[in-house]
Design an enzyme around this catalytic site. Structure first.
Site, short mmCIF file in Angstrom:
data_model
loop_
_atom_site.label_atom_id
_atom_site.label_comp_id
_atom_site.label_asym_id
_atom_site.label_seq_id
_atom_site.Cartn_x
_atom_site.Cartn_y
_atom_site.Cartn_z
N SER A 111 -0.89 -6.17 19.00
CA SER A 111 -2.31 -6.53 18.97
C SER A 111 -2.63 -7.69 18.03
O SER A 111 -3.80 -8.14 18.00
CB SER A 111 -3.15 -5.30 18.59
OG SER A 111 -3.27 -4.43 19.68
N LYS A 114 -4.51 -10.51 19.54
CA LYS A 114 -5.97 -10.61 19.65
C LYS A 114 -6.56 -11.64 18.69
O LYS A 114 -7.71 -12.03 18.85
CB LYS A 114 -6.58 -9.23 19.46
CG LYS A 114 -6.28 -8.32 20.65
CD LYS A 114 -6.44 -6.85 20.36
CE LYS A 114 -5.96 -6.03 21.57
NZ LYS A 114 -5.68 -4.64 21.23
N SER A 174 -9.54 -2.81 18.14
CA SER A 174 -8.45 -3.25 19.00
C SER A 174 -8.49 -2.64 20.40
O SER A 174 -7.45 -2.39 21.00
CB SER A 174 -7.10 -2.92 18.33
OG SER A 174 -6.13 -3.90 18.62
#
Length: 337
Positions: A111, A114, A174
């Protein structure tokens, strides 16, 4: 005799011209090799050894002439080698690298991806292609492989939510479906958005990175390096919208379902330093961050922070546990000047 002499002169002139062209060509080749680099995009990831996601092959396109850390350089690495895939810590004021382990080897970004998703969305906002207050109506349900443990929201087809709420909850909690919603809005499709992510990576000089999705779930062709994440998190810290979001520990927001009913949700930061699950020394303030956790990536945290009078950019990709991840950060904090 005269004919033989002329023939010899012709050969001599030919060899001189040949040597001149060869020397010129070699000089141009060396010059171009040191001022540019080949693209790393489209290269297949080599998954081998005990460290999932690390490539044993040389990094394509890497030029140590322009990097803070040379390829293969290990700095204060003894405390990290046994339990981490990669580590980096750079003093941004002095450009001195204080810790380096596998910084130019490929890893799964999970993640941490992101951060780039957020940067591309913010670029679209800055360009006037959308606004933070614009509402998006979800025109289809979003699902993921049922065998994976995927963090996602309760949104379904027909729900209405603002870009501001999508982006903030994406960066804090997330939610993987929020990454898809934003990607389709900005890029037209996940594939189109991935192209924008890769173009942005090139712009930042992250030549060892390639993205295929906006959320970071493991994919053989979705990879980065600790060094590239150092570049990306620095860019995120310079982005006013992302910097503001990264100061929150929680964020309460609302969205509307297909029937028009309003629902509240609270996004909570996954960074343990912000929610008092890990001790953050009082002389440290966080400027930008993103965690990541997948099977291939392990437990990751990329972060830029101010420690005393200097800023430092750090990443740890830990192979053991979240507890060990934050313990490794304590080691990095002690290296700060």
């Amino acid at each position: 005799m005269i004919s033989t002499s002329i023939d010899g002169m012709k050969k001599g002139i030919f060899y001189l011209i040949f040597l001149f062209l060869l020397t010129t060509g070699l000089f141009v080749w060396i010059f171009m090799r040191n001022r540019s680099f080949d693209s790393a995009y489209g290269q297949e990831v080599d998954i081998s050894g005990d460290l999932k996601g690390l490539s044993t092959s040389p990094l394509p396109g890497f030029s140590s002439r322009y990097a803070v850390v040379a390829d293969g350089e290990e700095i204060n690495a003894e405390q990290f080698k046994d339990s981490t895939y990669a580590v980096i810590m750079v003093n941004n004021e002095t450009r001195e690298c204080l810790a380096a382990h596998n910084v130019h080897k490929r890893i799964y970004p999970a993640s941490m991806t992101k951060l780039m998703t957020g940067l591309v969305v913010c670029d679209a906002i800055e360009a006037g292609k959308l606004s933070l207050d614009e509402e998006i109506v979800l025109d289809h349900n979003i699902s993921f492989d049922a065998s994976l443990s995927v963090v996602q929201s309760n949104l379904s087809k027909g729900c209405r939510i603002s870009v501001r709420n999508l982006l903030t909850a994406l960066m804090l909690s997330s939610y993987n479906d929020y990454a898809i919603i934003l990607a389709e809005k900005v890029g037209g499709s996940v594939e189109g958005f991935a192209d924008l992510m890769n173009a942005k990576a090139k712009e930042l000089g992250a030549t060892g990175t390639h993205f295929t999705n906006p959320h970071g779930l493991d994919d053989l062709d979705h990879y980065t390096t600790a060094y590239d994440m150092y570049l990306i998190v620095n860019a995120a810290a310079d982005c006013e919208i992302l910097h503001e979001i990264d100061q929150y520990s929680t964020y309460t927001y609302s969205w509307t379902d297909a029937s028009g009913e309003s629902w509240d949700d609270t996004a909570t930061a996954t960074n343990y330093f912000l929610i008092d699950e890990a001790n953050l020394p009082s002389n440290i303030s966080i400027l930008a961050w993103k965690t990541g956790t997948t099977t291939g990536a392990g437990n990751c945290l990329a972060m830029k922070a101010k420690i005393n009078d200097n800023t430092y950019t750090m990443l740890v990709a830990d192979s053991e546990s979240k507890t060990d991840l934050y313990a490794k950060y304590s080691i990095l904090f002690n290296l700060a000047e």
